[in-house]
Design an enzyme around this catalytic site. Sequence first.
Site, PDB file in Angstrom:
ATOM      1  N   HIS A  56      36.378  49.489  45.245  1.00  0.00           N
ATOM      2  CA  HIS A  56      37.730  49.755  45.173  1.00  0.00           C
ATOM      3  C   HIS A  56      38.302  51.213  44.082  1.00  0.00           C
ATOM      4  CE1 HIS A  56      41.554  49.321  46.839  1.00  0.00           C
ATOM      5  NE2 HIS A  56      42.543  48.762  45.626  1.00  0.00           N
ATOM      6  N   GLU A  74      57.725  46.824  53.478  1.00  0.00           N
ATOM      7  CA  GLU A  74      57.650  48.196  53.809  1.00  0.00           C
ATOM      8  C   GLU A  74      57.705  48.555  54.851  1.00  0.00           C
ATOM      9  OE1 GLU A  74      53.109  47.789  53.646  1.00  0.00           O
ATOM     10  OE2 GLU A  74      52.649  49.559  53.145  1.00  0.00           O
ATOM     11  N   ASN A 112      49.979  53.687  49.212  1.00  0.00           N
ATOM     12  CA  ASN A 112      48.993  53.911  50.465  1.00  0.00           C
ATOM     13  C   ASN A 112      47.900  55.413  49.710  1.00  0.00           C
ATOM     14  OD1 ASN A 112      49.174  51.086  51.565  1.00  0.00           O
ATOM     15  ND2 ASN A 112      50.068  52.392  52.784  1.00  0.00           N
ATOM     16  N   HIS A 158      40.308  52.896  52.224  1.00  0.00           N
ATOM     17  CA  HIS A 158      39.098  51.193  52.821  1.00  0.00           C
ATOM     18  C   HIS A 158      38.112  51.682  54.198  1.00  0.00           C
ATOM     19  CE1 HIS A 158      43.960  49.557  51.351  1.00  0.00           C
ATOM     20  NE2 HIS A 158      42.780  49.407  51.468  1.00  0.00           N
ATOM     21  N   ARG A 204      57.588  52.191  50.774  1.00  0.00           N
ATOM     22  CA  ARG A 204      56.607  52.046  50.217  1.00  0.00           C
ATOM     23  C   ARG A 204      55.111  52.697  50.336  1.00  0.00           C
ATOM     24  NH1 ARG A 204      56.721  45.503  49.333  1.00  0.00           N
ATOM     25  NH2 ARG A 204      54.238  45.227  47.831  1.00  0.00           N
ATOM     26  N   LYS A 218      53.504  40.909  48.337  1.00  0.00           N
ATOM     27  CA  LYS A 218      53.005  40.348  49.181  1.00  0.00           C
ATOM     28  C   LYS A 218      52.167  39.342  48.860  1.00  0.00           C
ATOM     29  CE  LYS A 218      52.476  45.389  51.502  1.00  0.00           C
ATOM     30  NZ  LYS A 218      51.680  46.351  51.818  1.00  0.00           N
ATOM     31  N   HIS A 241      44.340  55.331  50.171  1.00  0.00           N
ATOM     32  CA  HIS A 241      43.234  54.209  50.090  1.00  0.00           C
ATOM     33  C   HIS A 241      42.857  54.443  52.498  1.00  0.00           C
ATOM     34  CE1 HIS A 241      45.415  52.552  46.869  1.00  0.00           C
ATOM     35  NE2 HIS A 241      44.916  51.142  47.047  1.00  0.00           N
TER      36      HIS A 241
HETATM   37  N1  LIG Z   1      49.141  42.054  47.406  1.00  0.00           N
HETATM   38  C1  LIG Z   1      48.941  42.843  46.918  1.00  0.00           C
HETATM   39  O1  LIG Z   1      50.060  43.432  46.671  1.00  0.00           O
HETATM   40  C2  LIG Z   1      47.629  43.646  46.624  1.00  0.00           C
HETATM   41  C3  LIG Z   1      47.424  45.044  46.068  1.00  0.00           C
HETATM   42  C4  LIG Z   1      46.038  44.907  46.003  1.00  0.00           C
HETATM   43  C5  LIG Z   1      45.613  43.948  45.782  1.00  0.00           C
HETATM   44  N2  LIG Z   1      45.339  42.949  45.973  1.00  0.00           N
HETATM   45  C6  LIG Z   1      44.409  41.989  46.420  1.00  0.00           C
HETATM   46  O2  LIG Z   1      43.432  41.775  44.713  1.00  0.00           O
HETATM   47  C7  LIG Z   1      42.523  41.505  44.883  1.00  0.00           C
HETATM   48  C8  LIG Z   1      42.021  42.650  44.220  1.00  0.00           C
HETATM   49  O3  LIG Z   1      42.427  42.300  43.070  1.00  0.00           O
HETATM   50  P1  LIG Z   1      41.134  42.131  41.287  1.00  0.00           P
HETATM   51  O4  LIG Z   1      40.719  43.451  42.093  1.00  0.00           O
HETATM   52  O5  LIG Z   1      41.790  42.181  40.341  1.00  0.00           O
HETATM   53  O6  LIG Z   1      39.809  41.352  41.855  1.00  0.00           O
HETATM   54  P2  LIG Z   1      39.736  39.928  41.327  1.00  0.00           P
HETATM   55  O7  LIG Z   1      40.757  38.816  41.417  1.00  0.00           O
HETATM   56  O8  LIG Z   1      38.586  39.448  42.126  1.00  0.00           O
HETATM   57  O9  LIG Z   1      38.781  39.687  40.045  1.00  0.00           O
HETATM   58  C9  LIG Z   1      37.584  40.166  39.696  1.00  0.00           C
HETATM   59  C10 LIG Z   1      36.911  39.608  38.149  1.00  0.00           C
HETATM   60  O10 LIG Z   1      38.020  39.669  37.675  1.00  0.00           O
HETATM   61  C11 LIG Z   1      36.807  38.234  37.075  1.00  0.00           C
HETATM   62  N3  LIG Z   1      38.165  38.768  35.699  1.00  0.00           N
HETATM   63  C12 LIG Z   1      40.452  38.548  36.166  1.00  0.00           C
HETATM   64  N4  LIG Z   1      40.448  38.367  34.829  1.00  0.00           N
HETATM   65  C13 LIG Z   1      39.716  38.388  33.786  1.00  0.00           C
HETATM   66  C14 LIG Z   1      39.413  38.877  32.310  1.00  0.00           C
HETATM   67  N5  LIG Z   1      40.891  38.888  32.161  1.00  0.00           N
HETATM   68  N6  LIG Z   1      38.634  39.097  32.352  1.00  0.00           N
HETATM   69  C15 LIG Z   1      37.220  38.710  32.619  1.00  0.00           C
HETATM   70  N7  LIG Z   1      37.420  38.631  34.007  1.00  0.00           N
HETATM   71  C16 LIG Z   1      38.334  38.526  34.967  1.00  0.00           C
HETATM   72  C17 LIG Z   1      37.670  37.506  38.162  1.00  0.00           C
HETATM   73  O11 LIG Z   1      37.286  36.170  37.640  1.00  0.00           O
HETATM   74  C18 LIG Z   1      36.859  38.747  39.319  1.00  0.00           C
HETATM   75  O12 LIG Z   1      35.077  38.255  39.344  1.00  0.00           O
HETATM   76  C19 LIG Z   1      41.886  41.940  46.364  1.00  0.00           C
HETATM   77  O13 LIG Z   1      41.729  40.815  47.194  1.00  0.00           O
HETATM   78  C20 LIG Z   1      42.840  42.481  47.556  1.00  0.00           C
HETATM   79  O14 LIG Z   1      43.599  42.218  48.566  1.00  0.00           O
HETATM   80  C21 LIG Z   1      46.471  42.960  46.824  1.00  0.00           C
END
Ligand SMILES: NC(=O)c1ccc[n+]([C@@H]2O[C@H](COP(=O)([O-])OP(=O)(O)OC[C@H]3O[C@@H](n4cnc5c(N)ncnc54)[C@H](O)[C@@H]3O)[C@@H](O)[C@H]2O)c1
Length: 357
Positions: free
Chosen positions: A264, A237, A245, A252, A241, A143, A248
């Site tokens: 989150h 999905e 959720n 959400h 799949r 996704k 969620h």
């Molecule tokens: N595509 C999908 O199936 C799917 C599923 C769940 C969530 N998402 C998306 O994922 C996003 C959230 O992802 P996230 O929680 O990883 O947040 P993020 O990508 O914003 O990372 C969170 C923070 O951690 C920092 N960071 C990342 N790796 C690090 C590391 N190793 N060391 C120190 N800092 C680090 C980043 O710079 C950022 O400030 C949302 O946009 C959500 O919609 C997508």
Amino acid sequence: MKTLFVRHALGEYPVVIGSNLENKLVTWLSRSRLGPRLVLLSHPEIMQLYGWSLIQELHKGGFEVIALTVPSGEENKSLEETGRLYCELSRNLIERGTPLLALGGGVIGDLGGFVAATYMRGIPLVQIPTTLLAQVDSSIGGKTAVNCGNLKNQVGVFYPPRAVFSDLKVLTTLPPEQINNGIAEMLKCGVVKQPRLFSLLEKRMESVKALDNRLIGEAVLLAASVKTDIVSRDEREKGLRQVLNLGHTVGHAVESVTDFGISHGSAVAIGLAAACRIANRLKLLHAAELGRIIGVINLAGLPSSLPDIDPSAILGAMKHDKKSVHGKLKFVLPVHIGQVVVRNVEPEIIAEVLSER
Ligand SMILES: NC(=O)c1ccc[n+]([C@@H]2O[C@H](COP(=O)([O-])OP(=O)(O)OC[C@H]3O[C@@H](n4cnc5c(N)ncnc54)[C@H](O)[C@@H]3O)[C@@H](O)[C@H]2O)c1
């Protein structure tokens, strides 16, 4: 090092989980005949922590790397950044066969994935997730999306990566809140389909959160295997799949009502606890299992009930949910630790459960 595989309409891709994977990535890129030019997309701070050393390894392997960055933060998962990145790729004469390596959390994975999926109708994508959430969830399953103003993930496509390389070493620099976001998703995976993962978290939560080498590896592998298995059977999905959720629907709504003032992971934990309480009221989930799940949520230091928020505001937000049908809400509900069902739930039951402390 362990490798899982995701099947999709056009083939399959590996999800490699282990420590110090730079050499493995370089070898895999060479064997896959990807390159010799590559785009590495990341955040400036992740570039400092891990990007430049990875580029050195890639140079040693004979690759030329074009490094691009976007600032951290959900607000940059945007159409504006997408447009800017298209121009950068074009300016650097990136061709259809040039792979894009997305090094970062879910924001880089979703944004980089969307750019890779759409630039020149698709260039090869490799996910290198650096948050716990991205390693167990967002990097797997194809996704990709960007936000459109306030509308989250409004524009996107399914686009499978060529590979996912999850290096556990990078988790050591994550702030505690980011670890908790991943733990909440792991707990969800345990309740959906992986009792062994649930028991591991129940018995060894402190060590997993402290990133004990062996335990974090086992936990990431078990959680990722839930996702690889489910998305392999339902890539787009269409049905199965949706069990991912769990937690969620309420989660959400909690994020939206608090204007993302609650992380989150905390929102998913509140949602998971609410789903379990609803399941118990509907006589689907035994009180003893409800107690165990709430216990592990608390053990993780995550909330298991709504903080000072009016439950009717949460219900209001949920009615805008895409999954609402004739005023009833579709919920993923546990029947056992490791087994869930999907049911429509009356708003009155949800309101009662959300009032529980
Ligand atoms: N595509 C999908 O199936 C799917 C599923 C769940 C969530 N998402 C998306 O994922 C996003 C959230 O992802 P996230 O929680 O990883 O947040 P993020 O990508 O914003 O990372 C969170 C923070 O951690 C920092 N960071 C990342 N790796 C690090 C590391 N190793 N060391 C120190 N800092 C680090 C980043 O710079 C950022 O400030 C949302 O946009 C959500 O919609 C997508």
